[in-house]
Design a protein around this motif. Structure first.
Motif, short mmCIF file in Angstrom:
data_model
loop_
_atom_site.label_atom_id
_atom_site.label_comp_id
_atom_site.label_asym_id
_atom_site.label_seq_id
_atom_site.Cartn_x
_atom_site.Cartn_y
_atom_site.Cartn_z
N PRO A 1 -34.18 -70.89 -27.30
CA PRO A 1 -35.96 -71.40 -26.32
C PRO A 1 -35.01 -70.43 -25.37
N ARG A 2 -34.13 -71.16 -24.61
CA ARG A 2 -33.96 -70.33 -22.86
C ARG A 2 -33.47 -68.89 -22.66
N ASP A 3 -33.35 -68.57 -24.05
CA ASP A 3 -33.10 -66.87 -23.83
C ASP A 3 -34.47 -65.76 -24.07
N THR A 4 -35.19 -66.81 -24.46
CA THR A 4 -37.03 -66.02 -24.95
C THR A 4 -37.85 -65.66 -24.27
N ALA A 5 -37.76 -67.34 -23.47
CA ALA A 5 -38.90 -67.92 -22.80
C ALA A 5 -39.45 -66.79 -21.80
N GLY A 6 -40.66 -66.41 -22.14
CA GLY A 6 -41.15 -65.84 -21.28
C GLY A 6 -40.95 -64.07 -21.72
N THR A 7 -40.27 -63.92 -22.73
CA THR A 7 -40.41 -62.43 -22.87
C THR A 7 -41.00 -61.87 -24.20
N SER A 8 -40.99 -60.95 -24.59
CA SER A 8 -41.54 -60.01 -25.42
C SER A 8 -41.10 -60.98 -26.71
N LEU A 9 -40.11 -61.15 -27.04
CA LEU A 9 -39.59 -61.90 -28.17
C LEU A 9 -40.65 -63.15 -28.58
N GLU A 10 -41.57 -63.87 -27.88
CA GLU A 10 -42.00 -64.78 -28.28
C GLU A 10 -43.16 -64.10 -28.43
N ARG A 11 -44.02 -63.03 -28.56
CA ARG A 11 -45.05 -62.19 -28.82
C ARG A 11 -44.95 -62.04 -30.43
N THR A 12 -46.33 -62.54 -30.64
CA THR A 12 -46.24 -62.07 -32.10
C THR A 12 -47.22 -60.90 -32.36
N GLU A 13 -45.51 -60.01 -32.49
CA GLU A 13 -46.04 -58.30 -32.24
C GLU A 13 -45.13 -57.55 -33.19
N ALA A 14 -45.04 -56.22 -33.17
CA ALA A 14 -43.92 -55.95 -34.48
C ALA A 14 -43.74 -54.74 -33.14
N PHE A 15 -42.50 -54.27 -32.90
CA PHE A 15 -41.67 -53.40 -31.72
C PHE A 15 -41.67 -52.47 -32.55
N ALA B 1 -34.50 -58.41 -23.78
CA ALA B 1 -35.37 -59.08 -23.49
C ALA B 1 -33.80 -59.88 -22.65
N THR B 2 -32.76 -59.99 -23.61
CA THR B 2 -32.09 -61.32 -22.78
C THR B 2 -31.32 -61.21 -21.32
N GLY B 3 -30.46 -59.73 -21.54
CA GLY B 3 -30.20 -59.49 -20.49
C GLY B 3 -28.72 -59.49 -21.73
N ARG B 4 -28.20 -59.88 -22.63
CA ARG B 4 -27.31 -59.29 -23.66
C ARG B 4 -26.58 -58.74 -24.20
N ARG B 5 -26.02 -58.18 -24.67
CA ARG B 5 -24.98 -57.32 -25.49
C ARG B 5 -25.05 -57.20 -27.48
N TYR B 6 -25.58 -56.61 -28.32
CA TYR B 6 -24.45 -57.57 -28.87
C TYR B 6 -23.30 -56.52 -29.71
N VAL B 7 -22.42 -57.18 -29.82
CA VAL B 7 -21.02 -56.57 -29.73
C VAL B 7 -20.38 -56.81 -31.31
N SER B 8 -20.39 -57.99 -31.24
CA SER B 8 -20.45 -58.48 -33.02
C SER B 8 -20.64 -59.55 -33.90
N ALA B 9 -20.39 -58.73 -35.17
CA ALA B 9 -21.39 -59.36 -35.84
C ALA B 9 -20.27 -60.00 -37.25
N THR B 10 -21.36 -61.27 -37.96
CA THR B 10 -20.83 -61.80 -39.62
C THR B 10 -21.67 -61.76 -40.48
N ASP B 11 -21.51 -61.38 -41.66
CA ASP B 11 -22.33 -61.32 -42.52
C ASP B 11 -21.67 -62.08 -43.47
N THR B 12 -22.48 -63.27 -43.78
CA THR B 12 -21.77 -64.29 -44.86
C THR B 12 -22.37 -63.57 -46.45
N ILE B 13 -22.74 -63.56 -47.65
CA ILE B 13 -23.86 -64.13 -48.77
C ILE B 13 -22.99 -64.75 -49.37
N SER B 14 -24.37 -65.08 -49.75
CA SER B 14 -23.66 -66.76 -51.35
C SER B 14 -25.22 -66.27 -52.43
N ALA B 15 -25.19 -67.37 -53.32
CA ALA B 15 -25.90 -67.24 -54.50
C ALA B 15 -26.46 -68.49 -54.44
#
Length: 269
Positions: free
Chosen positions: A160-174, A185-199
């Motif tokens: 919530p601290r990253d999204t308060a008052g931003t467009s991410l809180e609105r119920t709308e598709a971009f 909205a957050t001023g932070r850039r996505y640099v890396s990610a991890t995916d974990t897949i389970s059944a």
């Protein structure tokens, strides 16, 4: 051996009779004896063919249904399911080749925003963010359809601290990928990610939304996206009906690395 109409089981085999029957029914489907959408003989008829109890055949049918090969329609019978949906939906696809929208996915899948609001974080999401279970986070839930069938339920979670008052809180598709909206909205850039897949088994809500039986396994993805400081920006979840879904990823395999030149100082003249 019990033989009739080209089918057989071996009572002395180590494999259970219902698994032997399932294997032969699967082979017949692959051979084209029954095509997609075609109804199989009734349970009693198959039991008579194999010379076994109806309960044994029912177990075989249940196995093939869970594997996504057959589908049972109450009051109608057992049918061959159509081809599996091949979803190239590993999360890297959302970023595209040049950090842009993946047009192939956009053409094949329709994503519907279901809700936006604060909700208690499930354990796996809380762990990823490093907060206590049940902490209220911003959650954007979605449903993905193809050919008018639901193929994915998912949610994206933010602090919530990253999204308060931003467009991410609105119920709308971009009109662009969510991660691009989140970066702005957050001023932070996505640099890396991890995916974990389970059944796992689906929740009741997942089974109802995906239109599958409660005992049908699902594939579940946990995607955690980080900034340059390795702090999570977004934690997203996606769940697909396992038997009807295959996840495919194509990638390059690096060539062999040539041996380095020996240290000249070690070469004796």
């Amino acid at each position: 051996m019990i033989k009739e109409a080209g089918v057989q089981i071996n009572p002395g085999a180590a494999e259970f009779p219902h698994r032997q029957i399932a294997a032969q029914l699967k082979a017949q489907v692959r051979r084209g004896d029954w095509g997609p959408g075609e109804r199989l003989p009734s349970i009693p008829a198959i039991a008579e063919m194999f010379g076994v109890a109806k309960q044994t055949v029912q177990r075989a049918v249940d196995q093939l249904r869970v594997e996504g090969i057959l589908i049972t329609k109450p009051g109608s019978g057992t049918y061959v399911r159509g081809t599996r949906r091949r979803l190239n939906r590993l999360s890297r696809g959302r970023y595209g080749g040049f950090r842009g929208y993946h047009t192939d996915l956009a053409a094949r899948y329709r994503q519907q925003l279901v809700s936006v609001g604060h909700a208690p974080a499930p354990a796996e999401v809380a762990d990823a963010f490093g907060v206590s279970d049940g902490t209220n986070l911003l959650c954007r839930r979605h449903l993905v359809r193809t050919d008018d069938s639901p193929v994915e339920v998912g949610a994206s979670w933010f602090l919530p601290r990253d999204t308060a008052g931003t467009s991410l809180e609105r119920t709308e598709a971009f009109g662009r990928p969510l991660y691009q909206e989140a970066e702005e909205a957050t001023g932070r850039r996505y640099v890396s990610a991890t995916d974990t897949i389970s059944a796992r088994q689906p929740s009741r809500e997942e089974a109802e939304t995906l239109q599958i039986r409660p005992d049908t396994p699902v594939l579940h993805l946990l995607h955690v996206a980080y900034d340059a400081q390795r702090k999570p920006i977004e934690v997203s979840q996606a769940t697909w009906p396992g038997p009807m879904t295959t996840l495919t990823e194509e990638y390059k395999i690096p060539g062999p690395t040539p041996d380095p030149d020996p240290d000249p100082g070690l070469i004796l003249g």
